[in-house]
Structures are given as C-alpha cells and as structure tokens.
Design a protein around this motif. Sequence first.
Motif, short mmCIF file in Angstrom:
data_model
loop_
_atom_site.label_atom_id
_atom_site.label_comp_id
_atom_site.label_asym_id
_atom_site.label_seq_id
_atom_site.Cartn_x
_atom_site.Cartn_y
_atom_site.Cartn_z
N LYS A 154 29.95 43.75 49.49
CA LYS A 154 30.16 43.18 48.15
C LYS A 154 29.42 43.97 47.08
O LYS A 154 29.92 44.14 45.96
N VAL A 155 28.23 44.46 47.41
CA VAL A 155 27.49 45.28 46.45
C VAL A 155 28.28 46.54 46.12
O VAL A 155 28.45 46.91 44.95
N ARG A 156 28.78 47.20 47.13
CA ARG A 156 29.52 48.44 46.90
C ARG A 156 30.88 48.18 46.22
O ARG A 156 31.40 49.04 45.52
N LYS A 157 31.42 46.98 46.43
CA LYS A 157 32.70 46.64 45.80
C LYS A 157 32.58 46.69 44.28
O LYS A 157 33.48 47.18 43.59
N ILE A 158 31.47 46.20 43.76
CA ILE A 158 31.26 46.22 42.31
C ILE A 158 30.68 47.56 41.83
O ILE A 158 31.10 48.10 40.82
N MET A 159 29.75 48.10 42.59
CA MET A 159 29.01 49.27 42.12
C MET A 159 29.72 50.59 42.38
O MET A 159 29.50 51.57 41.66
N VAL A 160 30.58 50.64 43.41
CA VAL A 160 31.18 51.91 43.83
C VAL A 160 32.70 51.90 43.79
O VAL A 160 33.33 52.83 43.27
N ASP A 161 33.32 50.85 44.34
CA ASP A 161 34.78 50.81 44.48
C ASP A 161 35.48 50.71 43.12
O ASP A 161 34.91 50.22 42.15
N ASN A 162 36.74 51.13 43.11
CA ASN A 162 37.53 51.08 41.87
C ASN A 162 37.72 49.65 41.36
O ASN A 162 37.82 49.42 40.16
N GLU A 163 37.76 48.69 42.28
CA GLU A 163 37.95 47.29 41.89
C GLU A 163 36.84 46.82 40.95
O GLU A 163 37.04 45.94 40.11
N GLY A 164 35.68 47.42 41.10
CA GLY A 164 34.55 47.03 40.26
C GLY A 164 34.78 47.31 38.79
O GLY A 164 34.23 46.61 37.92
N HIS A 165 35.60 48.32 38.48
CA HIS A 165 35.87 48.64 37.07
C HIS A 165 36.60 47.49 36.37
O HIS A 165 36.28 47.15 35.23
N GLY A 166 37.58 46.92 37.07
CA GLY A 166 38.33 45.81 36.48
C GLY A 166 37.45 44.59 36.28
O GLY A 166 37.57 43.87 35.27
N ILE A 167 36.56 44.33 37.21
CA ILE A 167 35.65 43.19 37.09
C ILE A 167 34.70 43.40 35.91
O ILE A 167 34.43 42.48 35.13
N ARG A 168 34.23 44.62 35.76
CA ARG A 168 33.33 44.93 34.64
C ARG A 168 34.06 44.79 33.30
O ARG A 168 33.49 44.30 32.32
N ASP A 169 35.31 45.21 33.26
CA ASP A 169 36.10 45.06 32.03
C ASP A 169 36.25 43.59 31.66
O ASP A 169 36.15 43.20 30.49
N ARG A 170 36.49 42.76 32.68
CA ARG A 170 36.70 41.34 32.42
C ARG A 170 35.43 40.68 31.89
O ARG A 170 35.48 39.89 30.94
N VAL A 171 34.28 40.99 32.46
CA VAL A 171 33.04 40.38 31.98
C VAL A 171 32.70 40.85 30.57
O VAL A 171 32.13 40.10 29.78
N ASN A 172 33.11 42.06 30.23
CA ASN A 172 32.88 42.54 28.86
C ASN A 172 33.78 41.81 27.86
O ASN A 172 33.39 41.59 26.71
N GLU A 173 34.98 41.43 28.30
CA GLU A 173 35.84 40.61 27.45
C GLU A 173 35.20 39.24 27.20
O GLU A 173 35.23 38.72 26.08
N LEU A 174 34.63 38.65 28.25
CA LEU A 174 33.95 37.36 28.11
C LEU A 174 32.72 37.48 27.22
O LEU A 174 32.39 36.58 26.46
#
Length: 490
Positions: A427-447
């Motif tokens: 899970k750490v690498r999912k956010i910090m390394v994997d491409n999926e983490g970019h979308g999650i980061r974009d969403r939290v920035n929208e919030l």
Amino acid sequence: METSKAHVALLPLPGMGHMIPFLGLGKLFVTHHNFKVTIFLVSIDHSSQTLSKTIISEMSNELCNIVQLPPVDITGVVDPNATVGLRLSVTMREIVPAFRSSVATMKPCPTVLITDIFGTDAFSVAEEFGMLKYVFSPSNAWILALTIYTPVLDKEVKGEYVHQKEPLKIPGCASVRVEDLFDPLLDRTNQQYDEYLHAGIRLRTSDGVLMNCWEELQPKTVAALRDDKLLGCVLKRPVYPVGPIVTQSGNSSKSGLLFDWLNKQSNDSVVYVSFGSGATLSHEQMTELAFGLELSQQRFVWVVRAPTKESGNKTYLKGRSGDENHDQFGYLPNGFMSRIQNVGFVISDWVSQVDILSHPSIGAFISHCGWNSTLESILMGVPIIAFPLFAEQKMNATMLTEEFGMAVRLEVLPSKKVVGREEIQKKVRKIMVDNEGHGIRDRVNELKYSAKEALCKGSSSYKALSELAKRFEARMQLQNKKAPSPITHE
C-alpha cells in the motif's frame, strides 16, 4: 452590564478529537464575529484533566475563556471495565450539576450552549437560563446521519445489526456495511448502545446541528439531512456544515531535529505514520508495521507509542507525553533503528501534526482515519493509507477510499486482524511509487481546494457560520430586553 456581543458556551467531550475542533469553532466565533466564548472543559479523571490543560496551553492563544469543571466520580455508575464511549457518555451526564453551578455565576449568562452529541443532557441548563441549544458534531455528515437514524433502525431492525446480511440503509445516504459499524452498534444489549440511542433522540431537541465538514464535500448527505422526505423528517432541525475546522498549536515551531531532517528530503518523498493521540498498536502489529515500512524502501517519519497487549482505544484519554524509553525504542524489532538510520525518523514525543503534514516532503499519511487527522490531511493535500482502529474510523476509511478517492485501504481491518508487512509495503508503494498514486494525489488536491474555498468569505461554510451568528445576536438582544435594569440611586 456588557451587552455588545453574544456569549457562546462550548461544552465538548474530553479528549483531543473533541476538544480541538471545539476550540477551533470558538476561535472562529471570536475572530469572525467578535463574540465572547467560554469553553467548559470536562475531565473523566485526573489524567484527562492534565491532558485538557495541556491541550489548551498548546492550542489556545487566549481568545477564549477557559473554565475547568471539576472531575466527576462515575465509579458507582459504570463498571470499571466499561468502554471509553460509555464512560464519556455517563461523565457528560454527571457533569451537568457542576456545569449549571458555573453558568449560574456568569453575569450576563451565555447566549447559546453548543455541546457534543453526547452532551445534550446539559440542554436542561440551557433551557433554565434562556440559552439557545445547539449540537456540534466534530465529525462528518455521514456519521451524523447514522446517529440521527439509529432510533429508527432500532425499531425497524430485528436482532443484532452485526448479524444482518445487508448493509444498513440510511435514506438519501450511502448505506453502512456491517463490518464498518462502530462500537456502540455492535451489541444492542450493552449500555453503550442505549447511550448512543439516547444521543440520537436528544439531537431532535436542539435548535440546530453543526458539522465539521463543508457542503461541497458531502452534498448528497447534507441534502438528505435537510430533505423532509428523507432524514429531514427525522431530525426536523437545521444543519450547518461549518468546517473544515482545524486548530494548530499556538506554540508550534518547525525547528528541531525532525524538521532539520525533513528539510533535507525531496518533495512528496516521505511517508508520515501516526495513529493519533489516543490509539496504541499491539506489539505484533507494531513489528509488522516496522518491517513493512522498511520493505517499502520509502523514507518515513513514524510517531510511535509503546505497544500494548491489544490494539485499540484503551489509552484514548491518557494523551501522549513521550515514552520513558523513547531514546532506545526497545519495543521495535532488533536492529531496526540502525537499519533505517538514513531513511527513517522515529519519534515518541508530542509534535504538531499539522506542521508535519504541511511540510512539502510529506507524500503520504498512514492514518487511523480520525476525523481531525483526515481534515488535516485534506487541507495539506496528503493522500492517506487508511489504517482504522476503533470508533467511527472504519466508516471514515470507507468514505475516504470509495467516495472521496483520496485514500487506499488495507485488505484486512486492523481492528480485526494483524496487518502483515507485505500488505503494508504494497500500500505504501501504491501511493508513493505506482502510477495509481498520481490519481489519488490529484483527487486529494481537488478536495484541498474545495476545503479552503468553503471557508472564504461568501462561500458555504462562511455563510453557515454567519447565519448562526445572526441567530445568536437575535437571542442576545432578546435576553437584553428581558434583563432587569440596574437600580440607580440619585
């Protein structure tokens, strides 16, 4: 006699998760509307009384008047092994006489009482002294919706909720999965359930309910709370999303060894790990977390507490004062501290979470999903790895992942089973390394943008607080008309 401004009395539950947002709410009334604010601090025992004083000294900049109510003895009312939730509810009921005595000495008396969901027994005092009475839910609209609807579920659902095959349906809102239910709803024969049921019923006797969220964050749920064909017909009271309310320590400083270390790290490169001021991990879970962080090969800051035999909220009201052996961390795996010397920073002393999350090097947050921590994470634009432990955290974790899309959730519930090191690493690498983490980061920035916008002049939360202020001022003027004129001698 001073009659120029309304006087707001705040009566929160003990504990960080409740007192911090109440303090933030008080500061808003002072700074935005020039009201007088008095916060009544309740203690469940002498240790929580010390915690209360510590919180206020660290977070208050003397804008609010603070009244420390004397601790009440509930040993003859509840079992010594009673849950924290039950002890809190009973404490808030038993504190009412002391609260009344304190209010009776105030000249003039407060204009309005704003209390927690479990503090509504104090409404009797508000009614006696002609005060408006409001409830402030320091959590989100979904939690409030469940609280309001539980008295209906109590009549409609047969048997234990945990044995239901389908999620519990709440009109106009997301359903609540059985596995996400929090402690008071797990056993309908427990006194804790009766207290929660009582709170849901008493909410309807308020003049309105405030929430620590904002309109645009949960539009569907907020609309259901207002709709007379949905939850509005149950509550029958106005709701005011006034958040996000986050209070930062007045004494915080971004200096010291920790921030020196963070300043050397690249942007979005560090995982912050903390489970709030109240929860502890078992030794087994702490070991797995340590190895998971190490295996992820990501830099991290970990705020630790000495492990207990069981995970959970046993120390919820004790606070964090630093562990006696915090220089040695003997409870961490052998060799761990030396192996992570260049990639990790472990600390056990209290440190401002807002200051850490706001640092540009922080790229993810392993969090218990307490609502205060969630709001801080949103406001700082930091994605979450959800690690719920107790209370409403499981519902929050579900909402953060499935509705908000700003978090990833573990395959197993930490409250049910030890989360393995491989799962944590993944899970750490999912956010910090994997491409999926970019979308999650974009969403939290929208919030993040949405949250900050809500507090701006003319936006939703600002308007909600302003509407409340007008109601308070109208009551103050009414009180002044009824107050007897001072006797003068010529």
